[in-house]
Design a protein around this motif. Structure first.
Motif, mmCIF file in Angstrom:
data_model
loop_
_atom_site.group_PDB
_atom_site.id
_atom_site.type_symbol
_atom_site.label_atom_id
_atom_site.label_comp_id
_atom_site.label_asym_id
_atom_site.label_seq_id
_atom_site.Cartn_x
_atom_site.Cartn_y
_atom_site.Cartn_z
ATOM 1 N N GLY A 40 0.760 -3.597 0.130
ATOM 2 C CA GLY A 40 0.696 -2.154 -0.023
ATOM 3 C C GLY A 40 1.674 -1.717 -1.093
ATOM 4 O O GLY A 40 2.605 -2.445 -1.429
ATOM 5 N N HIS A 41 1.473 -0.530 -1.633
ATOM 6 C CA HIS A 41 2.351 -0.088 -2.712
ATOM 7 C C HIS A 41 2.293 1.429 -2.858
ATOM 8 O O HIS A 41 1.349 2.088 -2.413
ATOM 9 N N GLY A 42 3.333 1.964 -3.490
ATOM 10 C CA GLY A 42 3.288 3.321 -4.005
ATOM 11 C C GLY A 42 3.613 4.450 -3.045
ATOM 12 O O GLY A 42 3.611 4.304 -1.823
ATOM 13 N N ARG A 43 3.898 5.587 -3.663
ATOM 14 C CA ARG A 43 4.256 6.807 -2.933
ATOM 15 C C ARG A 43 3.165 7.231 -1.953
ATOM 16 O O ARG A 43 3.449 7.728 -0.851
ATOM 17 N N LEU A 44 1.906 7.026 -2.340
ATOM 18 C CA LEU A 44 0.788 7.449 -1.500
ATOM 19 C C LEU A 44 0.373 6.387 -0.495
ATOM 20 O O LEU A 44 -0.646 6.525 0.171
ATOM 21 N N ARG A 45 1.152 5.315 -0.395
ATOM 22 C CA ARG A 45 0.907 4.238 0.565
ATOM 23 C C ARG A 45 -0.516 3.678 0.411
ATOM 24 O O ARG A 45 -1.327 3.698 1.331
ATOM 25 N N GLU A 46 -0.766 3.152 -0.774
ATOM 26 C CA GLU A 46 -2.062 2.544 -1.061
ATOM 27 C C GLU A 46 -2.054 1.081 -0.630
ATOM 28 O O GLU A 46 -1.019 0.428 -0.589
ATOM 29 N N GLY A 47 -3.225 0.552 -0.332
ATOM 30 C CA GLY A 47 -3.326 -0.821 0.131
ATOM 31 C C GLY A 47 -3.402 -0.874 1.644
ATOM 32 O O GLY A 47 -3.894 0.055 2.285
ATOM 33 N N LEU A 48 -2.890 -1.950 2.246
ATOM 34 C CA LEU A 48 -3.067 -2.175 3.674
ATOM 35 C C LEU A 48 -1.945 -1.560 4.514
ATOM 36 O O LEU A 48 -1.212 -2.259 5.217
ATOM 37 N N SER A 60 -0.171 3.337 9.003
ATOM 38 C CA SER A 60 1.235 3.150 9.355
ATOM 39 C C SER A 60 2.112 3.472 8.155
ATOM 40 O O SER A 60 1.631 3.662 7.034
ATOM 41 N N ASP A 61 3.436 3.529 8.382
ATOM 42 C CA ASP A 61 4.354 3.636 7.252
ATOM 43 C C ASP A 61 4.829 2.256 6.804
ATOM 44 O O ASP A 61 5.603 2.146 5.861
ATOM 45 N N HIS A 62 4.374 1.193 7.486
ATOM 46 C CA HIS A 62 4.590 -0.185 7.057
ATOM 47 C C HIS A 62 3.251 -0.769 6.625
ATOM 48 O O HIS A 62 2.217 -0.508 7.253
ATOM 49 N N CYS A 63 3.254 -1.570 5.577
ATOM 50 C CA CYS A 63 2.033 -2.245 5.160
ATOM 51 C C CYS A 63 2.056 -3.701 5.619
ATOM 52 O O CYS A 63 3.083 -4.226 6.057
ATOM 53 N N ALA A 64 0.911 -4.348 5.527
ATOM 54 C CA ALA A 64 0.810 -5.757 5.884
ATOM 55 C C ALA A 64 1.510 -6.623 4.844
ATOM 56 O O ALA A 64 1.575 -6.275 3.667
ATOM 57 N N VAL A 65 2.030 -7.745 5.294
ATOM 58 C CA VAL A 65 2.577 -8.776 4.418
ATOM 59 C C VAL A 65 1.869 -10.064 4.790
ATOM 60 O O VAL A 65 1.749 -10.390 5.972
ATOM 61 N N VAL A 114 7.889 -8.078 -7.943
ATOM 62 C CA VAL A 114 6.629 -8.095 -8.690
ATOM 63 C C VAL A 114 6.819 -7.201 -9.903
ATOM 64 O O VAL A 114 7.002 -5.987 -9.772
ATOM 65 N N THR A 115 6.797 -7.789 -11.091
ATOM 66 C CA THR A 115 7.125 -7.022 -12.293
ATOM 67 C C THR A 115 5.896 -6.531 -13.050
ATOM 68 O O THR A 115 5.974 -5.579 -13.804
ATOM 69 N N ASN A 116 4.767 -7.185 -12.855
ATOM 70 C CA ASN A 116 3.558 -6.779 -13.576
ATOM 71 C C ASN A 116 2.477 -6.467 -12.556
ATOM 72 O O ASN A 116 1.779 -7.352 -12.088
ATOM 73 N N ALA A 117 2.374 -5.212 -12.185
ATOM 74 C CA ALA A 117 1.435 -4.813 -11.140
ATOM 75 C C ALA A 117 0.563 -3.665 -11.638
ATOM 76 O O ALA A 117 0.749 -2.507 -11.263
ATOM 77 N N ASN A 118 -0.388 -3.992 -12.495
ATOM 78 C CA ASN A 118 -1.333 -2.997 -13.015
ATOM 79 C C ASN A 118 -0.636 -1.769 -13.597
ATOM 80 O O ASN A 118 -1.054 -0.628 -13.399
ATOM 81 N N GLN A 119 0.469 -2.021 -14.294
ATOM 82 C CA GLN A 119 1.212 -0.967 -14.980
ATOM 83 C C GLN A 119 1.794 0.086 -14.034
ATOM 84 O O GLN A 119 2.080 1.210 -14.454
ATOM 85 N N LEU A 120 1.986 -0.259 -12.764
ATOM 86 C CA LEU A 120 2.602 0.685 -11.838
ATOM 87 C C LEU A 120 4.043 0.947 -12.259
ATOM 88 O O LEU A 120 4.717 0.069 -12.772
ATOM 89 N N SER A 121 4.514 2.162 -12.009
ATOM 90 C CA SER A 121 5.911 2.469 -12.304
ATOM 91 C C SER A 121 6.801 1.597 -11.428
ATOM 92 O O SER A 121 6.389 1.102 -10.386
ATOM 93 N N VAL A 122 8.053 1.443 -11.816
ATOM 94 C CA VAL A 122 8.919 0.435 -11.213
ATOM 95 C C VAL A 122 9.043 0.590 -9.702
ATOM 96 O O VAL A 122 9.032 -0.399 -8.971
ATOM 97 N N TRP A 123 9.132 1.827 -9.181
ATOM 98 C CA TRP A 123 9.332 1.993 -7.742
ATOM 99 C C TRP A 123 8.019 2.067 -6.977
ATOM 100 O O TRP A 123 8.026 2.191 -5.750
ATOM 101 N N ASP A 124 6.889 2.011 -7.697
ATOM 102 C CA ASP A 124 5.584 2.028 -7.022
ATOM 103 C C ASP A 124 5.012 0.625 -6.810
ATOM 104 O O ASP A 124 3.970 0.471 -6.189
ATOM 105 N N ARG A 125 5.680 -0.378 -7.311
ATOM 106 C CA ARG A 125 5.159 -1.744 -7.226
ATOM 107 C C ARG A 125 5.235 -2.296 -5.799
ATOM 108 O O ARG A 125 6.004 -1.810 -4.973
ATOM 109 N N PRO A 126 4.430 -3.323 -5.506
ATOM 110 C CA PRO A 126 4.378 -3.869 -4.137
ATOM 111 C C PRO A 126 5.570 -4.770 -3.825
ATOM 112 O O PRO A 126 5.427 -5.963 -3.548
ATOM 113 N N ASN A 127 6.760 -4.177 -3.852
ATOM 114 C CA ASN A 127 7.988 -4.916 -3.574
ATOM 115 C C ASN A 127 8.672 -4.454 -2.291
ATOM 116 O O ASN A 127 9.705 -5.002 -1.920
#
Length: 229
Positions: free
Chosen positions: A206-214, A218-223, A148-161
């Motif tokens: 889910g995305h980011g250092r702070l584990r935002e999203g679903l 857990s330390d795993h997010c939903a897919v 995911v390359t365009n994710a609300n201007q998130l930095s490269v390693w914070d994207r939901p990848n």
């Protein structure tokens, strides 16, 4: 954990694959699990082929393995020789390092076991061999070959990848060793790969250092996977 479901027009397998760990006993257990899973998939196909039809198979869950460098954060391409630096296989960062004496009898430091769990050569090779042999398509990667390359201007390693994110430090003002880093360990796999036309969408939620999203604690997010029809 292993669950098998027969649905209308499709079989489904859900697994939690044991972590490779950093000790020989864990590696051996993981290797045996991978071999048993490969045999199950082959046996299923043989049984159905005798009946003249092999239903589509959806395999999903926490596979505890990263297929290639794109499935972990903090890699970079080395432009001079076209190689890729992988943070997760850098021996300076890893709990298991190579045997500098090239002693192949030293199983615990053999090249195949070097690296962080989920990134060692042996487990990645077994996983990719099984996917190729059973004609599985990695659904999310097929839809997002470059992530995911365009994710609300998130930095490269914070994207939901990446579906797993490291725990934060428990000490205020400090960072844990792996803070901000992530791996893609949770998959939807479809076999045969020609059935990708059934897929409407597949997203990491889910995305980011702070584990935002679903992440939901857990330390795993939903897919998510949405099939057409």
């Amino acid at each position: 954990r292993f669950q098998f479901f027969r649905l209308s027009g499709m079989d489904m397998v859900q697994t939690y694959v044991p972590n490779n760990g950093d000790k020989f006993e864990k590696w051996q257990h993981r290797c045996e699990w991978d071999e048993d899973m490969a045999e199950f998939l082959a046996a299923r196909k043989r049984i159905y082929e005798k009946a003249g039809v092999v239903p589509v198979l959806l395999w999903c869950g926490d596979m505890n393995v990263a297929r290639d460098y794109r499935d972990g954060t903090h890699w970079e391409q080395q432009h001079n020789d076209n190689s890729v630096y992988e943070w997760w296989t850098d021996e300076a960062m890893c709990s298991i390092k190579r045997d500098n004496n090239n002693n192949n009898n030293n199983t615990e430091k053999h090249f195949d076991n070097v690296g962080m769990a989920s990134f060692t050569p042996a487990e990645r090779r077994r996983f990719n061999t099984t996917l190729a042999r059973e004609d599985f398509c990695d659904v999310w990667r097929e839809l997002h070959p470059g992530g995911v390359t365009n994710a609300n201007q998130l930095s490269v390693w914070d994207r939901p990848n990446w579906s797993w994110r490291c725990h934060l430090s428990k000490d205020s003002g400090k960072k844990s060793k792996y803070e901000g880093k992530g791996q893609r360990l949770d998959y939807f796999l479809l076999s045969p790969s020609s059935t990708m036309d059934r897929v409407e969408s597949c997203e990491i939620l889910g995305h980011g250092r702070l584990r935002e999203g679903l992440f939901c604690g857990s330390d795993h997010c939903a897919v998510s996977l949405t099939l057409k029809g």
